[in-house]
Design a protein around this motif. Structure first.
Motif, PDB file in Angstrom:
ATOM      1  N   LEU A 128      -4.543   0.894   1.883  1.00  0.00           N
ATOM      2  CA  LEU A 128      -4.284   1.795   0.766  1.00  0.00           C
ATOM      3  C   LEU A 128      -4.898   3.172   1.022  1.00  0.00           C
ATOM      4  O   LEU A 128      -4.248   4.211   0.858  1.00  0.00           O
ATOM      5  CB  LEU A 128      -4.859   1.190  -0.516  1.00  0.00           C
ATOM      6  N   ARG A 172      -8.551  -8.537  -0.089  1.00  0.00           N
ATOM      7  CA  ARG A 172      -8.802  -7.228  -0.682  1.00  0.00           C
ATOM      8  C   ARG A 172      -9.240  -6.222   0.375  1.00  0.00           C
ATOM      9  O   ARG A 172      -8.949  -5.031   0.269  1.00  0.00           O
ATOM     10  CB  ARG A 172      -9.851  -7.344  -1.783  1.00  0.00           C
ATOM     11  N   THR A 173      -9.941  -6.699   1.387  1.00  0.00           N
ATOM     12  CA  THR A 173     -10.380  -5.797   2.459  1.00  0.00           C
ATOM     13  C   THR A 173      -9.177  -5.211   3.180  1.00  0.00           C
ATOM     14  O   THR A 173      -9.082  -3.993   3.372  1.00  0.00           O
ATOM     15  CB  THR A 173     -11.258  -6.546   3.471  1.00  0.00           C
ATOM     16  N   LEU A 186      -5.751  -3.954  -6.677  1.00  0.00           N
ATOM     17  CA  LEU A 186      -6.770  -4.693  -5.920  1.00  0.00           C
ATOM     18  C   LEU A 186      -7.186  -5.964  -6.652  1.00  0.00           C
ATOM     19  O   LEU A 186      -7.450  -6.998  -6.030  1.00  0.00           O
ATOM     20  CB  LEU A 186      -7.996  -3.799  -5.696  1.00  0.00           C
ATOM     21  N   GLY A 205      -7.238  -2.857   0.751  1.00  0.00           N
ATOM     22  CA  GLY A 205      -7.983  -1.645   0.428  1.00  0.00           C
ATOM     23  C   GLY A 205      -7.995  -0.651   1.584  1.00  0.00           C
ATOM     24  O   GLY A 205      -7.824   0.560   1.386  1.00  0.00           O
ATOM     25  N   THR A 263      -5.396   6.424  -9.625  1.00  0.00           N
ATOM     26  CA  THR A 263      -6.544   5.577  -9.287  1.00  0.00           C
ATOM     27  C   THR A 263      -6.610   4.292 -10.109  1.00  0.00           C
ATOM     28  O   THR A 263      -6.871   3.213  -9.557  1.00  0.00           O
ATOM     29  CB  THR A 263      -7.855   6.382  -9.427  1.00  0.00           C
ATOM     30  N   PHE A 267      -4.392   1.803  -8.505  1.00  0.00           N
ATOM     31  CA  PHE A 267      -4.938   1.246  -7.270  1.00  0.00           C
ATOM     32  C   PHE A 267      -5.938   0.130  -7.573  1.00  0.00           C
ATOM     33  O   PHE A 267      -5.923  -0.934  -6.943  1.00  0.00           O
ATOM     34  CB  PHE A 267      -5.627   2.334  -6.446  1.00  0.00           C
ATOM     35  N   LEU A 268      -6.816   0.383  -8.537  1.00  0.00           N
ATOM     36  CA  LEU A 268      -7.840  -0.610  -8.883  1.00  0.00           C
ATOM     37  C   LEU A 268      -7.204  -1.868  -9.467  1.00  0.00           C
ATOM     38  O   LEU A 268      -7.619  -2.991  -9.143  1.00  0.00           O
ATOM     39  CB  LEU A 268      -8.833  -0.002  -9.877  1.00  0.00           C
ATOM     40  N   ALA A 317       0.827  -1.211   0.000  1.00  0.00           N
ATOM     41  CA  ALA A 317       0.000   0.000   0.000  1.00  0.00           C
ATOM     42  C   ALA A 317       0.859   1.257   0.000  1.00  0.00           C
ATOM     43  O   ALA A 317       0.594   2.212  -0.738  1.00  0.00           O
ATOM     44  CB  ALA A 317      -0.932  -0.010   1.210  1.00  0.00           C
TER      45      ALA A 317
END
Length: 433
Positions: A118, A111-112, A102, A115, A95, A98-99, A50
């Motif tokens: 991050l 992923r939780t 994930l 995310g 962005t 970042f996506l 992250a």
């Protein structure tokens, strides 16, 4: 810009950062104990990813503000607004990255968890930007108060959550909430001092991003320190090795917060002297470099001589393997601080491009050395690679400054180098035992 003595500036800035250091020490210790080396290693691995992913969003703009506001003869709001707009544009452009991250996470991470961390690191980056604007204008009192607030708001929720739940996802949520609250708080304090960061438009933001590429490169190389470790060690040795090493690195990074304290006080002074008080430039640079060397020596020896006490107090018996690594962390701290002093001098004199290029080269060297040393010496091999790489970086920085200086300044620089080498001798004896 407010003008304060070095001692008073350091005292005010150090008050907040000292509180952060102490509370971080307690929080990380509790978290590492409650999660254990395996789960703590997974948390640190996710935090590493992250932190590295938000580097493009930060873009080195905090350093740009520190140097430019100190040298600006006009309205600081213009500089801060320009940089703030560039920062928001960098977040938008990052962005998709970042996506994609994930969607492409390793199976060992949720992923939780990723995310939440991050978003937490994005929020922390904004807090650091706002605080850098305050420091650049000499608002060290506000900086100290925010430092104390940050210390407890960052650390207490994380430590209590780890103690109460022993859940990595819950700890990640605590990271996020504490960072969001602090980002809002720092923004309000910045406005209360009369400084305003307003949107200046996409074109202006893009222009500023392009002009700050050297700052971004150097920031990225600096941000890799303490973060890329987790990726390399996880690849070669697994999560438990990451947990043990990152426990030591958390101690290292907690103590290394002294570096920003010194940099945030000395960088504006040296940068200002380079433009407005050239007669004082040599004295300010010498004071900066000698301070870094002495602080690095004291902390480095504390790591080596107090290894058993530090590890036992902070992490407990599960982390005894870390004791044998601490002298290497100590030597690394000394070399790192010696290099940092010259790096800040380069930035203050407008040689950010050289600093960025040298930093890239040093990371290439570290990764090449790690490929040979980590399989042979495990976690100690990674620390060896870092020590060698940072020594080369130190030589490059010092050589550039001494080579471009007059006889008087070159002599002062040589004195600092000799002092640093003498200070490292006891560390060498401890490693040879």
């Amino acid at each position: 810009m407010k003008s304060l003595s070095v001692t008073r500036s350091l005292a005010l800035t150090g008050l907040g950062s000292g509180a952060r250091l102490f509370s971080s020490f307690v929080s990380i210790g509790v978290t590492a104990r409650c999660l254990g080396p395996g789960e703590f290693g997974a948390l640190m691995f996710a935090l590493t990813l992250a932190t590295l992913l938000v580097v493009p969003a930060n873009f080195g703009l905090s350093t740009y503000v520190l140097r430019t506001v100190a040298q600006a003869s006009g309205d600081a709001d213009v500089v801060v607004s320009d940089a703030m707009s560039a920062r928001w544009l960098a977040v938008g452009l990052s962005t998709p990255l970042f996506l994609a991250a994930l969607l492409m996470l390793p199976a060992i991470l949720s992923r939780t968890l990723f995310g939440l961390l991050l978003l937490a690191m994005l929020a922390e980056g904004f807090s650091e930007f706002y605080i850098s604007a305050l420091r650049a204008r000499g608002h060290y009192g506000e900086d100290a108060r925010l430092g104390v607030e940050t210390a407890w708001l960052y650390s207490l929720p994380v430590g209590l959550t780890a103690w109460a739940t022993a859940s990595v996802d819950a700890v990640a949520l605590a990271y996020l909430l504490s960072r969001l609250v602090m980002a809002v708080r720092c923004r309000r304090v910045l406005s209360a001092t009369g400084m305003h960061a307003s949107w200046t438009g996409a074109r202006s933001a893009w222009t500023r991003l392009r002009s700050c590429r050297a700052y971004a490169t150097d920031y990225a190389m600096t941000a890799m320190f303490g973060q890329v470790d987790g990726i390399v060690l996880n690849h070669y040795l697994g999560a438990v090795a990451v947990g043990v090493h990152q426990a030591g690195m958390r101690l290292f990074m907690a103590a290394a917060q002294i570096g920003p304290i010194l940099a945030n006080v000395f960088l504006p002074r040296v940068a200002s002297a380079a433009i407005h008080r050239t007669a004082d430039l040599h004295a300010e640079s010498f004071r900066l470099q000698l301070t870094f060397v002495l602080v690095g020596a004291v902390v480095g020896l504390a790591f080596s001589l107090g290894a058993s006490v530090l590890v036992g107090l902070a992490f407990g018996p599960q982390y005894q393997e870390l004791v044998r690594l601490m002298p290497w962390f100590g030597l690394l701290f000394q070399v790192r601080f010696a290099a940092a002093a010259w790096g800040i001098t380069l930035t203050s004199r407008g040689q950010q491009t050289f600093r960025a290029a040298a930093s890239v080269g040093h990371w290439i060297l570290v990764l090449v050395l790690a490929a040979a040393l980590v399989p042979a010496f495990a976690a100690k091999g990674w620390l060896m690679a870092l020590v060698i790489g940072n020594t080369v970086l130190w030589i490059a920085y010092a050589g550039r400054i001494i080579g471009c200086s007059g006889v008087g300044q070159a002599g002062g620089g040589a004195v600092v180098v000799v002092v640093a080498l003498v200070m490292m001798l006891p560390q060498g004896f401890l490693l040879a035992r």
